[in-house]
Design a protein around this motif. Structure first.
Motif, PDB file in Angstrom:
ATOM      1  N   PRO A   9      59.893  46.500  47.941  1.00 50.05           N
ATOM      2  CA  PRO A   9      60.094  45.454  48.952  1.00 50.05           C
ATOM      3  C   PRO A   9      61.039  45.969  50.042  1.00 50.05           C
ATOM      4  O   PRO A   9      61.896  46.819  49.783  1.00 50.05           O
ATOM      5  CB  PRO A   9      60.735  44.309  48.164  1.00 50.05           C
ATOM      6  N   PHE A  10      60.905  45.450  51.252  1.00 52.63           N
ATOM      7  CA  PHE A  10      61.630  45.985  52.406  1.00 52.63           C
ATOM      8  C   PHE A  10      63.143  46.029  52.202  1.00 52.63           C
ATOM      9  O   PHE A  10      63.789  47.011  52.576  1.00 52.63           O
ATOM     10  CB  PHE A  10      61.280  45.193  53.667  1.00 52.63           C
ATOM     11  N   CYS A  11      63.713  44.981  51.617  1.00 48.26           N
ATOM     12  CA  CYS A  11      65.169  44.959  51.434  1.00 48.26           C
ATOM     13  C   CYS A  11      65.629  46.098  50.526  1.00 48.26           C
ATOM     14  O   CYS A  11      66.681  46.707  50.754  1.00 48.26           O
ATOM     15  CB  CYS A  11      65.635  43.608  50.891  1.00 48.26           C
ATOM     16  N   MET A  12      64.833  46.417  49.506  1.00 49.61           N
ATOM     17  CA  MET A  12      65.166  47.525  48.603  1.00 49.61           C
ATOM     18  C   MET A  12      64.902  48.865  49.282  1.00 49.61           C
ATOM     19  O   MET A  12      65.684  49.806  49.137  1.00 49.61           O
ATOM     20  CB  MET A  12      64.364  47.416  47.311  1.00 49.61           C
ATOM     21  N   TYR A  13      63.812  48.926  50.012  1.00 51.89           N
ATOM     22  CA  TYR A  13      63.470  50.153  50.736  1.00 51.89           C
ATOM     23  C   TYR A  13      64.618  50.561  51.654  1.00 51.89           C
ATOM     24  O   TYR A  13      65.006  51.730  51.706  1.00 51.89           O
ATOM     25  CB  TYR A  13      62.189  49.948  51.549  1.00 51.89           C
ATOM     26  N   THR A  15      68.348  52.658  40.219  1.00 50.14           N
ATOM     27  CA  THR A  15      67.370  52.352  39.187  1.00 50.14           C
ATOM     28  C   THR A  15      66.625  51.095  39.631  1.00 50.14           C
ATOM     29  O   THR A  15      67.240  50.118  40.050  1.00 50.14           O
ATOM     30  CB  THR A  15      68.054  52.101  37.826  1.00 50.14           C
ATOM     31  N   VAL A  16      65.307  51.160  39.542  1.00 56.91           N
ATOM     32  CA  VAL A  16      64.464  50.021  39.908  1.00 56.91           C
ATOM     33  C   VAL A  16      63.756  49.549  38.651  1.00 56.91           C
ATOM     34  O   VAL A  16      63.167  50.350  37.918  1.00 56.91           O
ATOM     35  CB  VAL A  16      63.421  50.402  40.981  1.00 56.91           C
ATOM     36  N   HIS A  17      63.825  48.254  38.390  1.00 53.58           N
ATOM     37  CA  HIS A  17      63.180  47.664  37.207  1.00 53.58           C
ATOM     38  C   HIS A  17      62.212  46.599  37.700  1.00 53.58           C
ATOM     39  O   HIS A  17      62.623  45.616  38.304  1.00 53.58           O
ATOM     40  CB  HIS A  17      64.238  47.051  36.286  1.00 53.58           C
ATOM     41  N   HIS A  18      60.917  46.824  37.465  1.00 50.78           N
ATOM     42  CA  HIS A  18      59.863  45.893  37.868  1.00 50.78           C
ATOM     43  C   HIS A  18      59.310  45.185  36.635  1.00 50.78           C
ATOM     44  O   HIS A  18      59.176  45.801  35.582  1.00 50.78           O
ATOM     45  CB  HIS A  18      58.684  46.627  38.523  1.00 50.78           C
ATOM     46  N   PHE A  19      58.945  43.916  36.792  1.00 52.17           N
ATOM     47  CA  PHE A  19      58.271  43.157  35.732  1.00 52.17           C
ATOM     48  C   PHE A  19      56.933  42.660  36.264  1.00 52.17           C
ATOM     49  O   PHE A  19      56.821  42.239  37.417  1.00 52.17           O
ATOM     50  CB  PHE A  19      59.106  41.951  35.295  1.00 52.17           C
ATOM     51  N   TYR A  20      55.917  42.707  35.388  1.00 50.73           N
ATOM     52  CA  TYR A  20      54.554  42.316  35.740  1.00 50.73           C
ATOM     53  C   TYR A  20      53.996  41.372  34.693  1.00 50.73           C
ATOM     54  O   TYR A  20      54.405  41.407  33.542  1.00 50.73           O
ATOM     55  CB  TYR A  20      53.622  43.541  35.788  1.00 50.73           C
ATOM     56  N   MET A  21      53.002  40.588  35.082  1.00 50.92           N
ATOM     57  CA  MET A  21      52.215  39.804  34.137  1.00 50.92           C
ATOM     58  C   MET A  21      50.908  40.561  33.937  1.00 50.92           C
ATOM     59  O   MET A  21      50.060  40.572  34.833  1.00 50.92           O
ATOM     60  CB  MET A  21      51.926  38.401  34.673  1.00 50.92           C
ATOM     61  N   GLN A  71      75.233  48.130  38.709  1.00 50.99           N
ATOM     62  CA  GLN A  71      75.455  46.876  39.435  1.00 50.99           C
ATOM     63  C   GLN A  71      74.190  46.482  40.190  1.00 50.99           C
ATOM     64  O   GLN A  71      73.565  47.307  40.856  1.00 50.99           O
ATOM     65  CB  GLN A  71      76.611  47.032  40.429  1.00 50.99           C
ATOM     66  N   LEU A  72      73.819  45.222  40.105  1.00 50.54           N
ATOM     67  CA  LEU A  72      72.646  44.717  40.816  1.00 50.54           C
ATOM     68  C   LEU A  72      72.920  44.718  42.319  1.00 50.54           C
ATOM     69  O   LEU A  72      73.919  44.166  42.773  1.00 50.54           O
ATOM     70  CB  LEU A  72      72.303  43.304  40.344  1.00 50.54           C
ATOM     71  N   ILE A  73      72.019  45.352  43.075  1.00 48.55           N
ATOM     72  CA  ILE A  73      72.162  45.409  44.528  1.00 48.55           C
ATOM     73  C   ILE A  73      71.221  44.410  45.192  1.00 48.55           C
ATOM     74  O   ILE A  73      71.606  43.674  46.094  1.00 48.55           O
ATOM     75  CB  ILE A  73      71.855  46.822  45.051  1.00 48.55           C
ATOM     76  N   GLU A  74      69.967  44.417  44.761  1.00 44.89           N
ATOM     77  CA  GLU A  74      68.951  43.522  45.332  1.00 44.89           C
ATOM     78  C   GLU A  74      68.035  43.029  44.221  1.00 44.89           C
ATOM     79  O   GLU A  74      67.812  43.733  43.242  1.00 44.89           O
ATOM     80  CB  GLU A  74      68.082  44.260  46.360  1.00 44.89           C
ATOM     81  N   GLN A  75      67.497  41.827  44.399  1.00 42.98           N
ATOM     82  CA  GLN A  75      66.455  41.335  43.501  1.00 42.98           C
ATOM     83  C   GLN A  75      65.414  40.632  44.344  1.00 42.98           C
ATOM     84  O   GLN A  75      65.727  40.071  45.381  1.00 42.98           O
ATOM     85  CB  GLN A  75      67.009  40.419  42.422  1.00 42.98           C
ATOM     86  N   VAL A  76      64.168  40.740  43.877  1.00 46.30           N
ATOM     87  CA  VAL A  76      63.057  40.068  44.552  1.00 46.30           C
ATOM     88  C   VAL A  76      62.261  39.337  43.489  1.00 46.30           C
ATOM     89  O   VAL A  76      61.859  39.936  42.493  1.00 46.30           O
ATOM     90  CB  VAL A  76      62.144  41.081  45.290  1.00 46.30           C
ATOM     91  N   TYR A  77      62.073  38.038  43.685  1.00 47.51           N
ATOM     92  CA  TYR A  77      61.213  37.240  42.819  1.00 47.51           C
ATOM     93  C   TYR A  77      59.916  37.026  43.581  1.00 47.51           C
ATOM     94  O   TYR A  77      59.918  36.462  44.667  1.00 47.51           O
ATOM     95  CB  TYR A  77      61.834  35.884  42.500  1.00 47.51           C
ATOM     96  N   TYR A  78      58.804  37.472  43.030  1.00 51.18           N
ATOM     97  CA  TYR A  78      57.521  37.359  43.719  1.00 51.18           C
ATOM     98  C   TYR A  78      56.894  35.985  43.546  1.00 51.18           C
ATOM     99  O   TYR A  78      55.994  35.629  44.281  1.00 51.18           O
ATOM    100  CB  TYR A  78      56.549  38.435  43.217  1.00 51.18           C
TER     101      TYR A  78
END
Length: 118
Positions: free
Chosen positions: A43-47, A60-66, A83-90
């Motif tokens: 996502p742009f904010c993480m990019y 470190t990037v941690h993605h979750f999928y269904m 430490q968490l820097i950014e999170q994106v909830y889709y």
């Protein structure tokens, strides 16, 4: 931990929460360095955080999928200290946002408290 969605609870029971790098049908955990080209898929904010960071910085990037519908649930970006820097909830539905928040709590737990994936 009960997330409120049975399918997600079953995935957590089956796969656990990854503490090391790797991937399965439910989640993917990746290490990136500053300026890494793989950040283009984030996502742009993480990019922005990764692309403009010095080469010495690690993330470190941690993605979750269904897996059932191949939909994205959430992505989390951590620095080298964990430490968490950014999170994106889709997901935009309140019930699914709550699930994403609970996943965030699980990912942020100290490694010793995490149920390891088999």
């Amino acid at each position: 931990m009960q997330t409120g969605i049975k399918a997600v609870d079953q995935l957590i029971s089956k796969h656990g929460i990854m503490a090391d790098l790797g991937a399965d049908t439910f989640q993917r955990r990746t290490r990136l360095t500053g300026g890494d080209e793989r950040a283009n898929a984030l996502p742009f904010c993480m990019y922005q955080k990764v692309a403009h960071a010095p080469l010495s910085k690690q993330f470190t990037v941690h993605h979750f999928y269904m897996p059932s519908n191949k939909g994205k649930l959430a992505s989390f970006l951590f620095d080298e200290k964990g430490q968490l820097i950014e999170q994106v909830y889709y997901q935009k539905v309140a019930r699914w946002v709550q699930v994403c928040r609970k996943l965030q709590q699980l990912v942020q737990m100290p490694t010793s408290d995490i149920h390891m994936a088999a």
